[in-house]
Design a protein around this motif. Sequence first.
Motif, PDB file in Angstrom:
ATOM      1  N   LEU A 120       0.827  -1.203   0.000  1.00 37.80           N
ATOM      2  CA  LEU A 120       0.000   0.000   0.000  1.00 37.80           C
ATOM      3  C   LEU A 120       0.870   1.265   0.000  1.00 37.80           C
ATOM      4  CD1 LEU A 120      -2.709   1.458   0.208  1.00 37.80           C
ATOM      5  CD2 LEU A 120      -2.580   1.158   2.718  1.00 37.80           C
ATOM      6  N   ALA A 121       1.918   1.237   0.808  1.00 30.78           N
ATOM      7  CA  ALA A 121       2.800   2.425   0.859  1.00 30.78           C
ATOM      8  C   ALA A 121       3.462   2.661  -0.490  1.00 30.78           C
ATOM      9  CB  ALA A 121       3.855   2.207   1.942  1.00 30.78           C
ATOM     10  N   ASP A 122       3.916   1.576  -1.155  1.00 33.37           N
ATOM     11  CA  ASP A 122       4.532   1.729  -2.478  1.00 33.37           C
ATOM     12  C   ASP A 122       3.540   2.289  -3.479  1.00 33.37           C
ATOM     13  OD1 ASP A 122       6.869   0.741  -1.451  1.00 33.37           O
ATOM     14  OD2 ASP A 122       6.556  -1.322  -2.173  1.00 33.37           O
ATOM     15  N   ALA A 123       2.289   1.786  -3.404  1.00 36.34           N
ATOM     16  CA  ALA A 123       1.276   2.252  -4.355  1.00 36.34           C
ATOM     17  C   ALA A 123       0.961   3.718  -4.129  1.00 36.34           C
ATOM     18  CB  ALA A 123       0.012   1.394  -4.200  1.00 36.34           C
ATOM     19  N   GLU A 124       0.866   4.093  -2.854  1.00 37.38           N
ATOM     20  CA  GLU A 124       0.584   5.513  -2.563  1.00 37.38           C
ATOM     21  C   GLU A 124       1.727   6.411  -3.043  1.00 37.38           C
ATOM     22  OE1 GLU A 124      -0.061   5.403   1.625  1.00 37.38           O
ATOM     23  OE2 GLU A 124      -2.245   5.019   1.457  1.00 37.38           O
ATOM     24  N   GLU A 125       2.977   5.946  -2.907  1.00 41.02           N
ATOM     25  CA  GLU A 125       4.129   6.718  -3.360  1.00 41.02           C
ATOM     26  C   GLU A 125       4.106   6.871  -4.869  1.00 41.02           C
ATOM     27  OE1 GLU A 125       7.427   9.016  -3.228  1.00 41.02           O
ATOM     28  OE2 GLU A 125       6.154   8.337  -1.558  1.00 41.02           O
ATOM     29  N   ASP A 126       3.764   5.772  -5.553  1.00 40.76           N
ATOM     30  CA  ASP A 126       3.660   5.849  -7.012  1.00 40.76           C
ATOM     31  C   ASP A 126       2.580   6.835  -7.423  1.00 40.76           C
ATOM     32  OD1 ASP A 126       5.658   3.982  -7.235  1.00 40.76           O
ATOM     33  OD2 ASP A 126       4.293   2.254  -7.513  1.00 40.76           O
ATOM     34  N   LEU A 127       1.459   6.812  -6.687  1.00 41.16           N
ATOM     35  CA  LEU A 127       0.363   7.716  -7.013  1.00 41.16           C
ATOM     36  C   LEU A 127       0.780   9.157  -6.813  1.00 41.16           C
ATOM     37  CD1 LEU A 127      -2.576   8.156  -7.809  1.00 41.16           C
ATOM     38  CD2 LEU A 127      -3.200   7.916  -5.387  1.00 41.16           C
ATOM     39  N   ARG A 128       1.531   9.472  -5.760  1.00 40.65           N
ATOM     40  CA  ARG A 128       1.968  10.843  -5.530  1.00 40.65           C
ATOM     41  C   ARG A 128       2.912  11.307  -6.656  1.00 40.65           C
ATOM     42  NH1 ARG A 128       2.074   9.233  -0.092  1.00 40.65           N
ATOM     43  NH2 ARG A 128       4.301   8.716  -0.253  1.00 40.65           N
ATOM     44  N   ARG A 129       3.820  10.406  -7.057  1.00 39.66           N
ATOM     45  CA  ARG A 129       4.739  10.794  -8.130  1.00 39.66           C
ATOM     46  C   ARG A 129       3.982  11.099  -9.424  1.00 39.66           C
ATOM     47  NH1 ARG A 129       8.100   6.670  -5.991  1.00 39.66           N
ATOM     48  NH2 ARG A 129       7.371   5.240  -7.637  1.00 39.66           N
ATOM     49  N   LEU A 130       3.001  10.264  -9.723  1.00 39.39           N
ATOM     50  CA  LEU A 130       2.225  10.474 -10.956  1.00 39.39           C
ATOM     51  C   LEU A 130       1.466  11.809 -10.877  1.00 39.39           C
ATOM     52  CD1 LEU A 130       0.812   6.868 -11.525  1.00 39.39           C
ATOM     53  CD2 LEU A 130       2.540   8.070 -12.905  1.00 39.39           C
ATOM     54  N   ALA A 131       0.934  12.059  -9.691  1.00 40.19           N
ATOM     55  CA  ALA A 131       0.179  13.311  -9.528  1.00 40.19           C
ATOM     56  C   ALA A 131       1.100  14.513  -9.681  1.00 40.19           C
ATOM     57  CB  ALA A 131      -0.498  13.335  -8.150  1.00 40.19           C
ATOM     58  N   ALA A 132       2.337  14.386  -9.167  1.00 42.15           N
ATOM     59  CA  ALA A 132       3.295  15.489  -9.263  1.00 42.15           C
ATOM     60  C   ALA A 132       3.696  15.734 -10.725  1.00 42.15           C
ATOM     61  CB  ALA A 132       4.516  15.192  -8.402  1.00 42.15           C
ATOM     62  N   SER A 133       3.862  14.674 -11.490  1.00 43.65           N
ATOM     63  CA  SER A 133       4.219  14.800 -12.918  1.00 43.65           C
ATOM     64  C   SER A 133       3.131  15.486 -13.681  1.00 43.65           C
ATOM     65  CB  SER A 133       4.461  13.391 -13.509  1.00 43.65           C
ATOM     66  OG  SER A 133       5.537  12.761 -12.842  1.00 43.65           O
ATOM     67  N   ASP A 134       1.882  15.153 -13.378  1.00 45.53           N
ATOM     68  CA  ASP A 134       0.758  15.816 -14.062  1.00 45.53           C
ATOM     69  C   ASP A 134       0.747  17.291 -13.762  1.00 45.53           C
ATOM     70  OD1 ASP A 134      -0.038  13.429 -15.121  1.00 45.53           O
ATOM     71  OD2 ASP A 134      -1.577  13.007 -13.595  1.00 45.53           O
ATOM     72  N   ASP A 135       1.035  17.659 -12.518  1.00 44.57           N
ATOM     73  CA  ASP A 135       1.017  19.079 -12.159  1.00 44.57           C
ATOM     74  C   ASP A 135       2.116  19.833 -12.900  1.00 44.57           C
ATOM     75  OD1 ASP A 135      -1.093  18.684 -10.518  1.00 44.57           O
ATOM     76  OD2 ASP A 135       0.127  18.462  -8.654  1.00 44.57           O
ATOM     77  N   ASP A 136       3.305  19.221 -13.042  1.00 43.86           N
ATOM     78  CA  ASP A 136       4.417  19.890 -13.732  1.00 43.86           C
ATOM     79  C   ASP A 136       4.102  20.038 -15.224  1.00 43.86           C
ATOM     80  OD1 ASP A 136       5.761  19.972 -11.347  1.00 43.86           O
ATOM     81  OD2 ASP A 136       6.982  18.156 -11.725  1.00 43.86           O
ATOM     82  N   GLY A 137       3.441  19.122 -15.824  1.00 38.57           N
ATOM     83  CA  GLY A 137       3.151  19.171 -17.265  1.00 38.57           C
ATOM     84  C   GLY A 137       2.132  20.222 -17.604  1.00 38.57           C
ATOM     85  N   SER A 138       1.254  20.452 -16.687  1.00 36.75           N
ATOM     86  CA  SER A 138       0.221  21.451 -16.945  1.00 36.75           C
ATOM     87  C   SER A 138       0.769  22.839 -16.788  1.00 36.75           C
ATOM     88  CB  SER A 138      -0.968  21.251 -16.004  1.00 36.75           C
ATOM     89  OG  SER A 138      -0.525  21.390 -14.650  1.00 36.75           O
TER      90      SER A 138
END
Length: 289
Positions: free
Chosen positions: A271-289
Amino acid sequence: MNTEKDLDRLYGVDPAEFTELRKELVAEAKKRGDRDAARTIGAARRPTTAAWVVNALVRADGTATTRLDEISQQLRAAHAAMDGAKIRELSAAQRKLVDELVRTGFAATGVSRPSAALRDDVVGTLQAAVADPDVAARLGRLEKAERWSGFGEFGSVTAVGPAPKAKVKVKAGPPPTPPPAPDERQVDAARDRIETARRDVRTAEQATATADETLADRAAALATARRRYEKVLETLSAAERTLSLADADHAEAEQASQAASTALHAASSVLADAEEDLRRLAASDDDGS
């Protein structure tokens, strides 16, 4: 009527059960308000082994007392008639009857190998019942062995027989010298010794009866303690089995708990790994926008 039935019941049990049953019957008599019955039952003495055997045989053989009474009356009539032949015949019949009843008594009580002393006491009691109506009347509720205390053995044929032949008269010689008169002091002393011995015998009989009753009480107490001990052992064994099963269940539950904890730790890591992956993906989306 209740008192007679209670006494019959009391003297019909094994001597080891006598004292406990007597207490119960006394308590029941007091409960119903019969103080006379309570006193009578409470005064009953535990029978000796020989008395118990005789009491048991008259219960096992309902004709025993009648047959003893018949042989007694016949012997008395033969003695009154000085009929030596009849006395000898009846004496043989008496011995046969007593032997039969002795076997019945030991069979009724389960005594397969009686001692010589015990057999002698039972035989003596039955012979006393033939000779003494008082003993015969107490058969079934005897407290101790009995003995015929009359002169000689009842039914003895040694003193009875055909009339003696006439003796040939012979010329009388000088008269025999009469024996010296007994010393009255010696006679009195002998009588005193006899009376003292009789008192000692009665005292010893009472002490024996008391000791026998105490022994029976101790035997009953021992049997009760042994039964309680066996029940405690059964309870302890059951408790040990329950404890063993509980230990096994606890060990199984402990293993299950450890397995569940390991699984929880693994799931938490995923669960912790999945949450970390989700945060990274969310951060990438914010930078692209």
